[in-house]
Design an enzyme around this catalytic site. Sequence first.
Site, PDB file in Angstrom:
ATOM      1  N   LYS A  54      14.273  -0.919  -3.537  1.00 53.14           N
ATOM      2  CA  LYS A  54      13.300  -1.645  -2.712  1.00 53.14           C
ATOM      3  C   LYS A  54      12.711  -2.805  -3.502  1.00 53.14           C
ATOM      4  CE  LYS A  54      12.274   2.497  -0.068  1.00 53.14           C
ATOM      5  NZ  LYS A  54      11.455   3.680   0.113  1.00 53.14           N
ATOM      6  N   GLN A  98       5.918   6.119  -2.144  1.00 50.93           N
ATOM      7  CA  GLN A  98       7.229   6.772  -2.045  1.00 50.93           C
ATOM      8  C   GLN A  98       7.047   8.278  -1.872  1.00 50.93           C
ATOM      9  OE1 GLN A  98      10.275   5.200  -1.938  1.00 50.93           O
ATOM     10  NE2 GLN A  98      11.158   7.204  -1.546  1.00 50.93           N
ATOM     11  N   ASP A 121       5.254   0.947   5.979  1.00 51.73           N
ATOM     12  CA  ASP A 121       6.150   2.061   6.302  1.00 51.73           C
ATOM     13  C   ASP A 121       5.868   2.597   7.704  1.00 51.73           C
ATOM     14  OD1 ASP A 121       8.195   2.874   4.723  1.00 51.73           O
ATOM     15  OD2 ASP A 121       7.025   4.235   3.469  1.00 51.73           O
TER      16      ASP A 121
END
Length: 294
Positions: A54, A98, A121
């Site tokens: 990412k 994460q 997200d």
Amino acid sequence: MSAILMDGRSLAKKVGAEVKAAVAEMTATGQAKPGLATVLIGDDPASEIYVRNKRRLCVEAGMQDLHHHLPGNVTQQQAIDLIDELAANPSVSGILVQLPVPGKINAEELLSRIPADKDIDGLTVANAGLLAQGLPGHRPCTPAGILRLLDEYKVDLEGATAVVVGRSRLVGKPMAQLLLERNATVTVAHSRTRDLDQICQSADILIAAAGVPGIITADAVRPGATVIDVGIHRDGDRLRGDVDFDAVSTIAGRLTPVPGGVGPMTIAMLLVNTLTAAQKANDVKENNVNSRIP
Ligand code: NAP
């Protein structure tokens, strides 16, 4: 093999190039580069690889890489303090925690500290609520990437029968809602579903997100159906998905490979969400300045 392979890798490159061009345009007009703050807690090797990818793509797209790595023994309060700091920092356009985090850290509490505008997200309660109500907001990256892939391959969603296998907050539920928003007729299957194959056979579009290797066999696929394989499983030195690729590729009309299907699209949509967050923050800043001009 008769199925058309849906190439997520090349579409993700195209999306990445679009994001890069938009970032260059922003900076050319004197606006700050979008900043992506990834937060990794602990040393899970798979998470480290995901975060590294990412960050790499974020830099390739011209964005600021504002990574933070907290040790596995960090306290809940220290993790909260970092999220609060990132939430208040104007250089940070988007925050990504994460998952999974180490067992003693309460992920829900961390997510709840992320402002909806920086929740790239799309996992906070606020963004989930906006999606449920069909209002604009950040959409979770994996289902958003799948939708973009379906559109790229001109899969007709209007009135189509879609079956989503899996009802997780990350993939299954938002996927079903996005398909519903696009006027598909959606069924969601899960671990208690009876006769999964029969339900899947009704699908024009079948999304496999159960996290069970090879659960979708040829018996579950209607000839000509579009099959999206979200699953990722390590099998020795190769990766495989939730779909029995060899068997299903002889029946499906379109099929995503693993790797090279949904995975790259997930990261591509993270870049899109970060860009959108930065653009929105800049608009707000500009409006505030304009409103002060008499
Ligand atoms: P998850 O949170 O474990 O959810 C799995 C879902 O599948 C649950 O709703 C579960 O039902 C359902 N399920 C489990 N066994 C089933 C069965 N035998 N029949 C029907 N449904 C079943 O997983 P997730 O986060 O959604 O991820 C799913 C898969 O996608 C994993 O392999 C993950 O690694 C992969 N993934 C890939 C990407 C990507 O970018 N490619 C992104 C995210 C996830 P219950 O609700 O009843 O338990």
